[in-house]
Scaffold this motif. Structure first.
Motif, PDB file in Angstrom:
ATOM      1  N   ALA A  91      30.093  40.674  39.486  1.00  0.00           N
ATOM      2  CA  ALA A  91      31.358  39.946  39.565  1.00  0.00           C
ATOM      3  C   ALA A  91      32.423  40.813  38.922  1.00  0.00           C
ATOM      4  N   VAL A  92      33.525  41.018  39.623  1.00  0.00           N
ATOM      5  CA  VAL A  92      34.550  41.947  39.144  1.00  0.00           C
ATOM      6  C   VAL A  92      35.347  41.327  38.002  1.00  0.00           C
ATOM      7  N   ASP A  93      35.542  42.124  36.946  1.00  0.00           N
ATOM      8  CA  ASP A  93      36.380  41.705  35.825  1.00  0.00           C
ATOM      9  C   ASP A  93      37.813  42.112  36.174  1.00  0.00           C
ATOM     10  N   GLY A  94      38.612  41.144  36.568  1.00  0.00           N
ATOM     11  CA  GLY A  94      39.964  41.426  37.045  1.00  0.00           C
ATOM     12  C   GLY A  94      40.835  42.117  36.016  1.00  0.00           C
ATOM     13  N   ARG A  95      40.771  41.636  34.775  1.00  0.00           N
ATOM     14  CA  ARG A  95      41.616  42.219  33.733  1.00  0.00           C
ATOM     15  C   ARG A  95      41.248  43.692  33.510  1.00  0.00           C
ATOM     16  N   ALA A  96      39.918  43.963  33.480  1.00  0.00           N
ATOM     17  CA  ALA A  96      39.474  45.353  33.298  1.00  0.00           C
ATOM     18  C   ALA A  96      39.915  46.208  34.476  1.00  0.00           C
ATOM     19  N   LYS A 118      56.859  54.106  37.974  1.00  0.00           N
ATOM     20  CA  LYS A 118      56.133  54.456  39.206  1.00  0.00           C
ATOM     21  C   LYS A 118      55.845  53.258  40.096  1.00  0.00           C
ATOM     22  N   GLY A 119      55.694  52.092  39.501  1.00  0.00           N
ATOM     23  CA  GLY A 119      55.411  50.885  40.280  1.00  0.00           C
ATOM     24  C   GLY A 119      56.155  49.713  39.667  1.00  0.00           C
ATOM     25  N   PRO A 120      56.297  48.625  40.407  1.00  0.00           N
ATOM     26  CA  PRO A 120      56.981  47.449  39.847  1.00  0.00           C
ATOM     27  C   PRO A 120      56.271  46.935  38.590  1.00  0.00           C
ATOM     28  N   ASP A 121      57.061  46.445  37.642  1.00  0.00           N
ATOM     29  CA  ASP A 121      56.478  45.842  36.436  1.00  0.00           C
ATOM     30  C   ASP A 121      55.641  44.633  36.847  1.00  0.00           C
ATOM     31  N   LEU A 122      54.500  44.477  36.177  1.00  0.00           N
ATOM     32  CA  LEU A 122      53.594  43.379  36.552  1.00  0.00           C
ATOM     33  C   LEU A 122      53.370  42.355  35.441  1.00  0.00           C
ATOM     34  N   PHE A 123      54.112  42.499  34.328  1.00  0.00           N
ATOM     35  CA  PHE A 123      53.810  41.584  33.213  1.00  0.00           C
ATOM     36  C   PHE A 123      54.297  40.158  33.475  1.00  0.00           C
ATOM     37  N   TYR A 124      55.035  39.957  34.567  1.00  0.00           N
ATOM     38  CA  TYR A 124      55.352  38.581  34.989  1.00  0.00           C
ATOM     39  C   TYR A 124      54.871  38.344  36.421  1.00  0.00           C
ATOM     40  N   ALA A 125      53.837  39.087  36.829  1.00  0.00           N
ATOM     41  CA  ALA A 125      53.319  38.984  38.205  1.00  0.00           C
ATOM     42  C   ALA A 125      52.919  37.558  38.561  1.00  0.00           C
ATOM     43  N   GLU A 153      36.576  41.400  47.141  1.00  0.00           N
ATOM     44  CA  GLU A 153      36.160  40.862  45.846  1.00  0.00           C
ATOM     45  C   GLU A 153      37.060  41.372  44.720  1.00  0.00           C
ATOM     46  N   GLU A 154      37.397  42.656  44.772  1.00  0.00           N
ATOM     47  CA  GLU A 154      38.292  43.233  43.763  1.00  0.00           C
ATOM     48  C   GLU A 154      39.682  42.608  43.860  1.00  0.00           C
ATOM     49  N   ALA A 155      40.159  42.435  45.092  1.00  0.00           N
ATOM     50  CA  ALA A 155      41.501  41.874  45.294  1.00  0.00           C
ATOM     51  C   ALA A 155      41.585  40.452  44.736  1.00  0.00           C
ATOM     52  N   GLU A 156      40.533  39.669  44.967  1.00  0.00           N
ATOM     53  CA  GLU A 156      40.499  38.292  44.432  1.00  0.00           C
ATOM     54  C   GLU A 156      40.559  38.311  42.910  1.00  0.00           C
ATOM     55  N   ALA A 157      39.736  39.200  42.310  1.00  0.00           N
ATOM     56  CA  ALA A 157      39.692  39.270  40.844  1.00  0.00           C
ATOM     57  C   ALA A 157      41.007  39.784  40.275  1.00  0.00           C
ATOM     58  N   ALA A 158      41.571  40.805  40.942  1.00  0.00           N
ATOM     59  CA  ALA A 158      42.850  41.363  40.470  1.00  0.00           C
ATOM     60  C   ALA A 158      43.943  40.304  40.582  1.00  0.00           C
ATOM     61  N   ALA A 159      43.961  39.566  41.697  1.00  0.00           N
ATOM     62  CA  ALA A 159      44.983  38.528  41.885  1.00  0.00           C
ATOM     63  C   ALA A 159      44.857  37.454  40.794  1.00  0.00           C
ATOM     64  N   ASP A 160      43.618  37.062  40.490  1.00  0.00           N
ATOM     65  CA  ASP A 160      43.424  36.066  39.422  1.00  0.00           C
ATOM     66  C   ASP A 160      43.987  36.576  38.101  1.00  0.00           C
ATOM     67  N   LEU A 179      46.252  38.928  37.698  1.00  0.00           N
ATOM     68  CA  LEU A 179      47.716  39.057  37.796  1.00  0.00           C
ATOM     69  C   LEU A 179      48.406  37.706  37.632  1.00  0.00           C
ATOM     70  N   MET A 180      47.783  36.670  38.178  1.00  0.00           N
ATOM     71  CA  MET A 180      48.400  35.347  38.076  1.00  0.00           C
ATOM     72  C   MET A 180      48.440  34.841  36.634  1.00  0.00           C
ATOM     73  N   ARG A 181      47.653  35.478  35.755  1.00  0.00           N
ATOM     74  CA  ARG A 181      47.677  35.082  34.340  1.00  0.00           C
ATOM     75  C   ARG A 181      48.778  35.806  33.556  1.00  0.00           C
ATOM     76  N   LEU A 182      49.453  36.777  34.198  1.00  0.00           N
ATOM     77  CA  LEU A 182      50.528  37.513  33.517  1.00  0.00           C
ATOM     78  C   LEU A 182      51.842  36.767  33.749  1.00  0.00           C
ATOM     79  N   ARG A 183      52.314  36.109  32.714  1.00  0.00           N
ATOM     80  CA  ARG A 183      53.441  35.184  32.903  1.00  0.00           C
ATOM     81  C   ARG A 183      54.503  35.331  31.822  1.00  0.00           C
TER      82      ARG A 183
END
Lengths: 121, 242
Positions: free
Chosen positions: B24-29, B56-63, B117-124, B126-130
């Motif tokens: 199971a992918v660790d999204g935060r890692a 280099k890329g859009p800020d993600l701390f409020y993704a 699977e990685e995309a699902e974990a990464a999205a989860d 990212l959704m916690r960065l608020r």
């Protein structure tokens, strides 16, 4: 009390350099203006094109720029094109840039056109 | 010796048993390992122009406030280019023979693609960065409609946004993100907040703060919805290139 004031003064002094210094006019122009006015200031930025009803101003055009006062240039940047009877495609930058930064941009525009207001080129 | 083998076998067995859980992918890692070199996951946004140039890329701390999760999952598996000239356009210019700036396509970097699977974990994750959640009012966007022609007038003739943004593949300015996929990509409540005051999110944002009335803000989002629906009807879906 004196000690407290001294500590406060020291903290303030320590915090001071952390405040970002005002960028040069050239650096601000590169950041905000190149996109339309171009990396040479001639109005040929990547955004210029047929979707624009009015093409971006050529800031190296000494004749045109000499006919504009510094106050008018400042106002165009701060409030946008319509404030000086120009295009809405020039947006108001007053919410993004301080008065000091806009003044630096006006000075840089004078470098680009190698002209002053009222002086024949 | 025999005991050592036995211990080894037992450890091996434990390892085998542990495999399904470890898979199971660790999204935060994943974000830390594969995204953090180009994206800021913690903030704050840069306050200097040099900080803008080096981004280099859009800020993600409020993704988690900015994006729609379903879009993230799709896009991370099949990324397309959203900003035709990169995050800071000034790093991707060449001057042509006529002295006109052009986008230096060769300098643009392709975004990496993730497995489902990685995309699902990464999205989860990212959704916690608020960060800055106090700037977004849930329900700020009130669903409504605007005709494409009225929206085009507003976005072009009246407000001038088209100078920097594309409203369909191949038409519009290049320094800003395309807006014809904005409806699919972004949380409408965040869009309202960002358009009201871009500098509150990103002090050195290249997006100017326009004096927009509440009604204008709503209409812009209606327009983004209409643009995306039009794009779907024409079968172009998301992104014309990468």
């Amino acid at each position: 009390m004196t000690e407290r004031l001294l500590v406060a003064a020291l903290l303030l002094a320590a915090a001071w350099p952390a405040e970002a210094a005002t960028p040069s006019g050239e650096a601000l122009y590169k950041t905000y203006c190149w996109q339309c006015h171009g990396s040479r200031g001639t109005g040929h930025g990547i955004n210029a094109g047929e979707h624009m009803s009015v093409q971006p101003r050529d800031h190296t055009d000494a004749k045109y720029m000499a006919a504009r006062s510094d106050e008018e240039l400042f106002r165009a940047i701060q409030e946008g094109g319509p404030a000086v009877n120009k295009s809405v495609l020039m947006p108001p930058w007053g919410g993004a840039l301080s008065d000091e930064e806009i003044s630096r941009l006006v000075a840089y525009l004078r470098d680009l056109c190698r002209c002053r207001h009222g002086a024949a080129p | 010796m025999a005991r050592r083998h036995l211990t080894g076998l037992l450890a091996g067995g434990a390892l085998l048993l542990a495999v399904p859980a470890a898979a199971a992918v660790d999204g935060r890692a994943l974000l830390e390992e594969r995204c953090a070199s180009c994206h800021d996951l913690t903030g704050p946004a840069p306050t200097t122009v040099e900080g803008v140039w080096s981004r280099k890329g859009p800020d993600l701390f409020y993704a988690g406030l900015k994006y729609r999760r379903d879009w993230l999952v799709r896009w991370l598996q099949r990324p397309t280019r959203i900003r035709p000239a990169g995050v800071y356009y000034g790093n991707h210019l060449r001057v042509d023979a006529e002295g006109h700036d052009r986008v230096d396509e060769a300098s643009l970097v392709r975004h990496l693609a993730l497995t489902r699977e990685e995309a699902e974990a990464a999205a989860d994750a990212l959704m916690r960065l608020r960060a800055k959640s106090e700037l977004v009012r849930p329900g700020a966007y009130q669903p409504g409609r605007i005709s494409l022609s009225m929206g085009d007038l507003m976005f072009g003739k009246f407000k001038g946004c088209i100078a920097c943004h594309r409203i369909e593949p191949g038409y519009g300015g290049l320094s800003g993100p395309e807006v014809y996929t904005a409806w699919a990509r972004l949380n409408p409540d965040w869009v309202i907040s960002f358009m009201r005051n871009p500098q509150a999110w990103d002090p050195r944002s290249l997006m100017p703060r326009l004096p927009l009335k509440e009604r204008d803000l709503q209409r812009f989002v209606h327009y983004f919805k209409a643009l995306y629906e039009d794009l779907q009807q024409r079968g172009e879906e998301e992104g014309d290139h990468d």
